[in-house]
Design an enzyme around this catalytic site. Sequence first.
Site, PDB file in Angstrom:
ATOM      1  N   GLU A   1      -5.491 -16.394 -13.907  1.00  0.00           N
ATOM      2  CA  GLU A   1      -6.525 -15.568 -13.268  1.00  0.00           C
ATOM      3  C   GLU A   1      -7.828 -15.943 -13.946  1.00  0.00           C
ATOM      4  OE1 GLU A   1      -9.367 -13.330 -12.838  1.00  0.00           O
ATOM      5  OE2 GLU A   1      -8.285 -11.729 -13.893  1.00  0.00           O
TER       6      GLU A   1
ATOM      7  N   CYS B   1     -14.337  -9.887 -13.439  1.00  0.00           N
ATOM      8  CA  CYS B   1     -14.115 -11.046 -12.565  1.00  0.00           C
ATOM      9  C   CYS B   1     -14.270 -10.685 -11.098  1.00  0.00           C
ATOM     10  CB  CYS B   1     -12.720 -11.625 -12.809  1.00  0.00           C
ATOM     11  SG  CYS B   1     -12.484 -12.296 -14.463  1.00  0.00           S
TER      12      CYS B   1
END
Length: 452
Positions: A228, A262
């Site tokens: 990720e 993010c």
Amino acid sequence: MFTSVNPATGAEIATYEELKPEEVEAKLQCAADAFARWRTTSPGERAELLSRIAGQYETHKARLARTVTEEMGKTYKSAVAEIEKCIAGFRYYAKRGPAMLEPEKAMLANGRQGETHLLPQGPVLAVMPWNFPFWQTVRFLAPTIMAGNVGLLKHASIVQGCAGLMEEMMAAAGAPEGLFQNLRIKSGAVASIIADERIVAVTLTGSEGAGASVAEVAGRHLKKVVLELGGSDPFIVMPSADINAAIPQAVTARVQNTGQSCICGKRMIVHADIHDDFLKGFTNAMLAVRAGDPMDEATDMGPLSSFEQLDTVLDQLERAKAAGGTLTGGERIGNAGAFISAGVLTGVPWDSEIAREEIFGPVAMVFKAKDADEAIRIANAVPFGLGSSVWTNDEAEKRRFITEIEAGMTAVNQMLASAPEVPFGGIKRSGHGRELGREGLREFANLKTVML
């Protein structure tokens, strides 16, 4: 040596010794021994442990949250929310996990029965970042434990206090020795651990560079990897949307965790018909964001996580201005802490180099799109594909955005956020694999086919 520094004050909090090679070896063997025992436990036993861990997080919520705030600067109220999300994550897998592990049945063409079993594989290494030091780890840990695996954590250097507390909470919940261990090691030691035959897989949340490095080593040793990585999420607003609802959500998306998330909206892509009205309201709201003492309930936004991160963001803003952008706000505040004000960038060419980067701080880029086609083109013009948020009440536009935006996640008429019930992850240079939901449990399970 690791040193925790309070980014709001610059004061040193604590130091932590790096593990010696023989200590790392002992932890790896402890993990292997723990797996040999844990893999034989029933899903019900695993669920009971997850419930007890959630109880420990509930009991120590204030202490855990304060440590997050002191080590990486997010506001105390948002740190409390992070701990509450961890509690929800543990409880989700405690409640739903056993059913996820039930064999899936299928009738074969020859009339016989097939089944798919989810079986544990072994110790999993997690390389985790500082921005959500507890939640990022729980996203890997809860399904890992539920699947019958064990975990080892290499956490970011600036949040070693948080990493140690995670290990403490596990022990207090009665977790078997070696089920979860914190590895106080530097990045340079990660490759040898991935290569160790006792490690079966690795998961990383972090930068593109770190992801590429870990994936290279994992690939060389044929280890499963989940990544990720970064994101520069589009936040698209169309004329049919309620901009009075979109603007506050856009502000929250950009300044939550001081912009160090993010999946927070970073590029506001607004239809030309409503661009000026949106920009005026959005800019005024961003300039009203209060940065200050993260322990103060009245504070909207704490400092950036470190002075190094502050320098990185300030450099990006200078490059954005050099590319033709106009910056409103986005200035350093004082000298004692790593504070920066919320800001708005306009006039940056959407196909410029800086527009393709992720600005990990509370400054948004705003772009004007003449229609849905151009909005999608701008949204997809970056190398990332993590999340996205689209604001429209036109059903055809909704379908187009859901289908055509290159991302692992899309939120419609709301800000994107992770949730235990649904998979989390991206495409393109935002990584691969999924956390959370049933898919997160399956990532490190052996999907064994059984013919009956």
